[in-house]
Each structure stands twice: as C-alpha cells, then as structure tokens.
Motif scaffolding. Structure first.
Motif, short mmCIF file in Angstrom:
data_model
loop_
_atom_site.label_atom_id
_atom_site.label_comp_id
_atom_site.label_asym_id
_atom_site.label_seq_id
_atom_site.Cartn_x
_atom_site.Cartn_y
_atom_site.Cartn_z
N PHE A 190 5.23 24.78 50.62
CA PHE A 190 6.49 24.87 51.37
C PHE A 190 7.33 23.60 51.24
N ALA A 191 8.58 23.80 50.83
CA ALA A 191 9.62 22.77 50.86
C ALA A 191 9.21 21.42 50.27
N PRO A 192 8.69 21.37 49.06
CA PRO A 192 8.25 20.08 48.51
C PRO A 192 9.39 19.07 48.35
N GLU A 193 10.62 19.54 48.22
CA GLU A 193 11.74 18.62 48.04
C GLU A 193 12.13 17.92 49.35
N HIS A 194 11.58 18.38 50.47
CA HIS A 194 11.98 17.85 51.77
C HIS A 194 10.83 17.16 52.51
N VAL A 195 9.78 16.83 51.78
CA VAL A 195 8.65 16.14 52.40
C VAL A 195 8.40 14.83 51.66
N SER A 196 7.51 14.03 52.19
CA SER A 196 7.21 12.72 51.59
C SER A 196 6.44 12.87 50.28
N GLU A 197 6.44 11.80 49.52
CA GLU A 197 5.67 11.79 48.27
C GLU A 197 4.19 11.98 48.57
N GLU A 198 3.73 11.40 49.67
CA GLU A 198 2.33 11.56 50.07
C GLU A 198 2.01 13.03 50.33
N LYS A 199 2.92 13.73 51.00
CA LYS A 199 2.70 15.14 51.29
C LYS A 199 2.73 15.96 50.00
N ARG A 200 3.60 15.62 49.08
CA ARG A 200 3.65 16.35 47.80
C ARG A 200 2.34 16.18 47.03
N LYS A 201 1.82 14.96 47.05
CA LYS A 201 0.54 14.71 46.37
C LYS A 201 -0.58 15.52 47.01
N GLU A 202 -0.53 15.65 48.33
CA GLU A 202 -1.54 16.43 49.04
C GLU A 202 -1.44 17.91 48.67
N MET A 203 -0.20 18.43 48.48
CA MET A 203 -0.03 19.82 48.05
C MET A 203 -0.71 20.06 46.70
N VAL A 204 -0.52 19.12 45.79
CA VAL A 204 -1.13 19.24 44.46
C VAL A 204 -2.65 19.15 44.57
N ALA A 205 -3.12 18.19 45.37
CA ALA A 205 -4.57 18.03 45.54
C ALA A 205 -5.19 19.25 46.20
N SER A 206 -4.48 19.84 47.15
CA SER A 206 -4.98 21.04 47.83
C SER A 206 -5.15 22.19 46.85
N TRP A 207 -4.21 22.33 45.95
CA TRP A 207 -4.28 23.38 44.92
C TRP A 207 -5.48 23.13 44.01
N ALA A 208 -5.70 21.87 43.63
CA ALA A 208 -6.84 21.53 42.78
C ALA A 208 -8.15 21.86 43.48
N ARG A 209 -8.23 21.53 44.78
CA ARG A 209 -9.46 21.81 45.52
C ARG A 209 -9.72 23.31 45.60
N ARG A 210 -8.66 24.07 45.81
CA ARG A 210 -8.84 25.51 45.87
C ARG A 210 -9.32 26.05 44.52
N LEU A 211 -8.72 25.58 43.45
CA LEU A 211 -9.10 26.06 42.12
C LEU A 211 -10.55 25.73 41.76
N ALA A 212 -11.08 24.69 42.38
CA ALA A 212 -12.47 24.30 42.10
C ALA A 212 -13.45 25.40 42.48
N THR A 213 -13.05 26.25 43.45
CA THR A 213 -13.94 27.34 43.89
C THR A 213 -13.23 28.70 43.76
N ILE A 214 -12.24 28.78 42.92
CA ILE A 214 -11.42 30.00 42.84
C ILE A 214 -12.23 31.23 42.45
N TRP A 215 -13.26 31.05 41.66
CA TRP A 215 -14.04 32.20 41.19
C TRP A 215 -14.93 32.78 42.27
N ASP A 216 -15.07 32.05 43.38
CA ASP A 216 -15.87 32.54 44.50
C ASP A 216 -15.03 33.30 45.52
#
Length: 229
Positions: A190-216
């Motif tokens: 949600f709204a990556p252009e309107h949040v902090s750089e730290e929050k944007r990095k967390e969005m990317v990291a969250s996606w990576a964490r999800r993909l780590a177990t995506i097949w489950d």
C-alpha cells in the motif's frame, strides 16, 4: 523448492520503482531456492497490448467478419498464432507458479498487462467450454497477484475505495480462477510513494519472507464469499 518453475509477468516502466524492487527480490529469493525463474518484462519487451488480426498468421477462418475470440481459438488449434503470443504461452505452460507484478491502475492492471491477458490466455490454450473455473486447464498451477497502490486509507470495507478484495474479483476470479489456477492470497504493497524509505524496505523484505515459504501456502477459497462477505 528446487526444480519448480516460476513466471513473473512484470509491468512497470521504471526499473528502480517499488514494483521493480519487488520483482527483483522475487527473482533473488526464488532462484536461491533452486527455482527456475523467468521474467516477462512487458515494457522492456515492448509487448504489443492490442488484440488484432496480426495475432493470427495465415488465413482467417472467416474473412468476411472478424471475431478475435473465434479466430484466435481456431489459430491456437491450428498452430497459427503469432510468435510473440506462442512464446508467452510456452512460458505459462512450463510454470508451476505465475506471479503478476504491477501497479494498480484504475482498479485493474496496466494496459500492457491487460493486453498480455487478452492475447495470451486465449480459448484453447487457457480454457475451453466447459473446462473453466474448477475444471480449468491450469489446475496444476498457482497464480498470485503482487501489486502496489497509490493510496492506503481508502482500501477497506467502509472506505471510499471499498475493500481491496472487491478489486480482486475480476482479476483473481474472472481471470486466474477462470483458467483453473489455484489462487494464492494477494501481496498488496500500500502507497509505497507516501511512506518512509524504511517502510518501503520493509515491504520488500516482507515479500521476500513470504516467498521463502510460498510453496507451503494453501490457495484461497475462490468463492464470492471470500471477496464480498
């Protein structure tokens, strides 16, 4: 999971965008698992979004009155679709998981991605009558929408934009589920252009964490109640 094949259909003009970062981390994470990852970067490919007569190579079945759906269905059966469509269909056919990565435009996908859907997922290849929804051709495949939004505060049930799930009905149900995909829950940034750089990095990291177990993950229950209740 080693040996799995993933197709990422990606639509953004700027490689340094949030969508570009989400696409890149998906490639990195899934490749590290031993998956074979293919990216269809639609803008970089200059993918043709228009569904026209050029998608049929050779003679039309009815030269008097052109019907795109009928002609591409016949062309698929005869092996006479244009080479760019055939190439994308081959990527889909080989994939165990198809991820669509895009910015939300007018409650839908960008035009170039809509054109990909229109041209690639033709009758004969992606579905047949009555082989659709739970009888669809892609029952052995997973489908997932990963997208960004311009705003955040409107996407809830009583907000101006309504629940984000309302938006997903035509894309998840009308496209992915219709073709038989097992649909995984969407990844919404949600709204990556309107949040902090730290929050944007967390969005990317969250996606990576999800993909780590995506097949489950288990697919959602693709029924109207998931979207509207």
């Amino acid at each position: 999971m080693a040996g799995k094949r993933v197709l990422i259909v990606y639509a953004h003009q700027e490689p340094k965008s949030m969508n570009g970062s989400l696409k890149n981390v998906a490639v990195t994470e899934l490749t590290s698992q031993g998956c074979q990852v293919t990216v269809s970067d639609l803008y970089a490919m200059d993918f043709e979004p228009r569904a026209t007569r050029k998608d049929i190579v050779g003679t039309l079945s009815n030269s008097e009155s052109f019907n795109y759906a009928v002609e591409t269905h016949e062309a698929y059966k005869k092996g006479s679709l244009s080479s760019d469509v055939v190439e994308e269909q081959k990527k889909v056919q080989e994939a165990d998981l198809v991820i669509f990565q895009f910015p939300l435009y007018w409650y839908s996908v960008p035009a170039i991605m809509k054109g990909w859907i229109d041209r690639v997922l033709c009758q004969g290849f992606a579905f047949e009558v009555p082989k659709y929804f739970n009888k669809g051709f892609f029952q052995n495949k997973l489908g997932l929408l990963s997208f960004t939004t311009a705003g955040a505060e409107t996407y809830f049930k009583n907000g101006l934009g309504g629940d984000a799930r309302y938006i997903l009905w035509p894309l998840q149900h009308g496209v992915l589920h219709f073709c038989g995909f097992k649909v995984l829950a969407p990844q919404i940034s949600f709204a990556p252009e309107h949040v902090s750089e730290e929050k944007r990095k967390e969005m990317v990291a969250s996606w990576a964490r999800r993909l780590a177990t995506i097949w489950d993950e288990k697919p959602i229950h693709c029924t109207p109640s998931w979207y509207f209740e």
